[in-house]
Each structure stands twice: as C-alpha cells, then as structure tokens.
Design an enzyme around this catalytic site. Structure first.
Site, PDB file in Angstrom:
ATOM      1  N   LYS A 121       0.470   3.346  -2.924  1.00  0.00           N
ATOM      2  CA  LYS A 121      -0.727   4.179  -3.097  1.00  0.00           C
ATOM      3  C   LYS A 121      -0.402   5.661  -2.922  1.00  0.00           C
ATOM      4  O   LYS A 121      -1.061   6.529  -3.487  1.00  0.00           O
ATOM      5  CB  LYS A 121      -1.816   3.745  -2.107  1.00  0.00           C
ATOM      6  N   TYR A 152      -4.804   3.343   7.570  1.00  0.00           N
ATOM      7  CA  TYR A 152      -6.089   2.624   7.592  1.00  0.00           C
ATOM      8  C   TYR A 152      -6.937   3.068   8.796  1.00  0.00           C
ATOM      9  O   TYR A 152      -7.013   4.250   9.097  1.00  0.00           O
ATOM     10  CB  TYR A 152      -5.883   1.102   7.636  1.00  0.00           C
ATOM     11  N   VAL A 197       1.060  -3.615   3.917  1.00  0.00           N
ATOM     12  CA  VAL A 197       1.045  -4.943   4.535  1.00  0.00           C
ATOM     13  C   VAL A 197       2.333  -5.738   4.293  1.00  0.00           C
ATOM     14  O   VAL A 197       2.482  -6.833   4.824  1.00  0.00           O
ATOM     15  CB  VAL A 197      -0.190  -5.789   4.103  1.00  0.00           C
ATOM     16  N   SER A 237       0.802  -1.234   0.000  1.00  0.00           N
ATOM     17  CA  SER A 237       0.000   0.000   0.000  1.00  0.00           C
ATOM     18  C   SER A 237       0.832   1.281   0.000  1.00  0.00           C
ATOM     19  O   SER A 237       0.282   2.355  -0.243  1.00  0.00           O
ATOM     20  CB  SER A 237      -0.925   0.031   1.213  1.00  0.00           C
ATOM     21  N   TYR A 246      -2.846  -2.912 -10.697  1.00  0.00           N
ATOM     22  CA  TYR A 246      -2.803  -2.709  -9.244  1.00  0.00           C
ATOM     23  C   TYR A 246      -1.874  -3.728  -8.567  1.00  0.00           C
ATOM     24  O   TYR A 246      -1.085  -3.371  -7.691  1.00  0.00           O
ATOM     25  CB  TYR A 246      -4.230  -2.805  -8.686  1.00  0.00           C
TER      26      TYR A 246
HETATM   27  N1  GLU Z   1      -1.920  -5.243  -2.221  1.00  0.00           N
HETATM   28  C1  GLU Z   1      -2.545  -5.158  -0.940  1.00  0.00           C
HETATM   29  C2  GLU Z   1      -4.036  -5.380  -1.050  1.00  0.00           C
HETATM   30  O1  GLU Z   1      -4.668  -4.882  -1.925  1.00  0.00           O
HETATM   31  C3  GLU Z   1      -2.221  -3.836  -0.344  1.00  0.00           C
HETATM   32  C4  GLU Z   1      -2.791  -3.697   1.022  1.00  0.00           C
HETATM   33  C5  GLU Z   1      -1.893  -2.956   1.958  1.00  0.00           C
HETATM   34  O2  GLU Z   1      -0.686  -2.892   1.845  1.00  0.00           O
HETATM   35  O3  GLU Z   1      -2.492  -2.430   2.900  1.00  0.00           O
HETATM   36  O4  GLU Z   1      -4.604  -6.078  -0.271  1.00  0.00           O
END
Ligand code: GLU
Length: 328
Positions: free
Chosen positions: A84, A262, A280, A81, A206
C-alpha cells in the site's frame, strides 16, 4: 566521510552506529528469538496460514550504499499491506494533491479491515494505508494501468534493483477467494460514488498487489528513496535519480508515522518513532530519514496484525542506535 570497521564510508552523523551495525543486528536477532510463540501467523488468508512461524530476517540499507542483514533477510515473504505504501506513492505521483478528494489522511484508530467509518464518513476512507483507503488507491491505478501488477512490479524492480520480483499466484487466489469483507467495502464505496471501476476487477488487482513477494534486503533497498529525499539510490556510481519530490517524500513519511501501523500507529510512534508500514505477512519497513531504511520480517502477529518480533526488533534498533531521536 571516514572508512568504518564494516568497510563503508559514513557521514559523521551515523558513523558510530554503522561501525557496530553487524554486531547490533546479531544481538537483536538473538534477543528477538525469545518472543517466538507470542503471536500467531495470519490465517484469514488461508495461504498465509501455511507460512512457518519461526522465521526472522532483518536488513538495514544505508543511504551511503551500505547494506547489513541478519537471519532470514534474503527469504521472500508476502508483502501484503506494505504494497500500500508503493501504490500510494505511485498514485501521489500521478494525481498530486487531487488524491485527497478520494481518501483522507487521518489515523483511523480502527482495525485495518474495519468498515464502520465508511458509513459515517460517506465512503471516504480515513487514509490510504487501511484496506478501504488502499482499495480506493488501487481503483485509481486500475483506471490508469491496463496491467497494474506490471506497473507495480516495474516500479519495485527499479527501486530494488532486482529484475526477478513477482507476485505469488497461490496467495493472490487464496485471498481473492476469501475477500468478502474487502469486496463489501468496495461496493459500499461505489454506492457513494468513490469507486470508478467494477469492484471485482479492482479486487483482482488488489489481491495480486498484496501477494507481491520481496525479501527484507530487497524491501529495504526499494524504500531507500524515502530516506534519501525522494532520490532512488544509484548503485552503479551514477547520480541518484529523483523518484519522488522531496516535498512529497516528506509527506509520505508523515503519513507512515501517523497511519502506517493500523490502530497501533500511536503505540508504534511511541515505541519506535519512525515512519513505518506493516503488513499481515509479518513484514515491517521503517524509514530513518537521511540515514537509511530497515526491513524486518517475522510472521507471528499480535492482535492488531503487526509482527511481534518485528516491532520488538525495530524498538531495540532505535534504542541501540539512537536513530530517529533527532529526526522528529
Ligand atoms: N491483503 C490483506 C487484506 O486485505 C492486507 C492486510 C494487511 O497486510 O494488513 O486483508
């Protein structure tokens, strides 16, 4: 400017901290190791579950060009993430304020992969840093770039001054094969008219994006523009280049502070008080405006998907340096 014990010229504002940074990082590294075993490596993406849990790296990049590292700071890890943050910045540069018609800018208070709010909020995700919001951003960039992976890697290579960055095909495939929930969100948003491309194509992009790998040292360097008023630090003595406007940089940092961890964003703001983005893969990057950036990586996660040792290390760093105490 004055020379310090670590050989770096620092402004008076953080002279004291910079003098002690190598010792502070050693101390934090030692303290953090007591937390091994308190979290669990993410395994809902099978390839991530294979990562050795007891690893810890930390890097501090300073806007004056200095870099301090400890532990496994040169080991590449899966950004997940944290990407992002970069895709959001690229989309913001492309679309400006129009972006907010597709995605909100409020904390979600729900899990990173939650689908429930989409139903009551007509397919508009709460913010660009939860999965639903990041999928919309990737959809926007999929319309713009024939090869989004190259566009993202190109931006990261420039920002990190590192030509050898890549995404890991095994991790991307492993996530793609198990991306049922993200796919469900993409289709749901498409049913609301908030998705322009085919969900399959966006999910391919993604999953590649999330599988991008960087070390703590590279990640800290790549995010330094957020601590430097949007200017990409030139390491070769040339003038810094503007990557993002100062105004947009301020807004990105505001969003990282409120939405970057989050449903633990409030807890992170309380404990650490800096703009952050977690992933994650166990990485966290934090911005100390006008001072520098901190990247930390330790794969064991808490129940909300954030690195246990990483959050501890950042909390200790702000306690020991006073960073962030005057920037909010
Ligand atoms: N690729 C992970 C997902 O979509 C990223 C989630 C994350 O790092 O929080 O679940």
């Amino acid at each position: 400017m004055a020379p310090t014990a670590c050989g770096i010229k620092c402004t008076a504002r953080f002279l004291e901290c910079a003098m002690n940074l190598p010792a502070l990082l050693d101390q934090i590294h030692t303290e953090a190791q007591a937390l091994y075993g308190k979290g669990r490596v993410a395994d809902y993406i099978p390839a991530l579950g294979e990562v050795a849990p007891r690893q810890f790296g930390m890097a501090v990049a300073l806007v004056n060009g200095g870099m301090h590292t400890v532990g496994d700071a040169q080991v590449p890890f899966s950004l997940q993430s944290i990407t992002k943050l970069f895709t959001f910045v690229i989309a913001l540069k492309l679309m400006g304020e129009e972006l907010w018609q597709r995605v909100g800018r409020e904390p979600s208070g729900a899990a990173f992969n939650s689908i429930v709010q989409l139903e009551t909020e007509n397919g508009i995700p709460r913010n660009p840093f939860i999965n639903a919001g990041a999928l919309v951003i990737t959809d926007i960039l999929t319309s713009r770039y024939a090869h989004l992976d190259y566009a993202l890697l190109g931006a990261l290579r420039r920002l990190a001054d590192e030509p050898n960055l890549h995404w890991n095909p095994r991790v991307a495939r492993s996530e793609r094969e198990t991306a049922h929930r993200n796919m469900a969100m993409a289709y749901f948003m498409k049913s609301h008219g908030n998705f322009q491309n085919e969900p399959e194509l966006v999910l391919d992009n993604y999953c590649r994006q999330c599988a991008t790998e960087m070390s703590c040292a590279q990640l800290a360097q790549a995010t330094l523009f957020l601590a430097n008023g949007g200017r990409d630090l030139a390491l070769d003595g040339q003038p810094d280049e503007l990557f993002l406007s100062a105004e947009q940089t301020r807004r990105v940092n505001a969003l990282l502070l409120t939405c970057g961890a989050y449903d633990a964003a409030g807890d992170f703001a309380y404990r650490i008080g800096l703009p952050v983005k977690t992933g994650v893969g166990g990485g966290i990057v934090a911005v100390v405006p006008e001072v520098g950036t901190v990247a930390v990586w330790a794969p064991e996660l808490d129940a909300k998907g954030n690195s246990v040792l990483g959050a501890f290390a950042l909390e200790r760093l702000v306690q020991l340096t006073g960073w962030g105490h005057t920037t909010l």
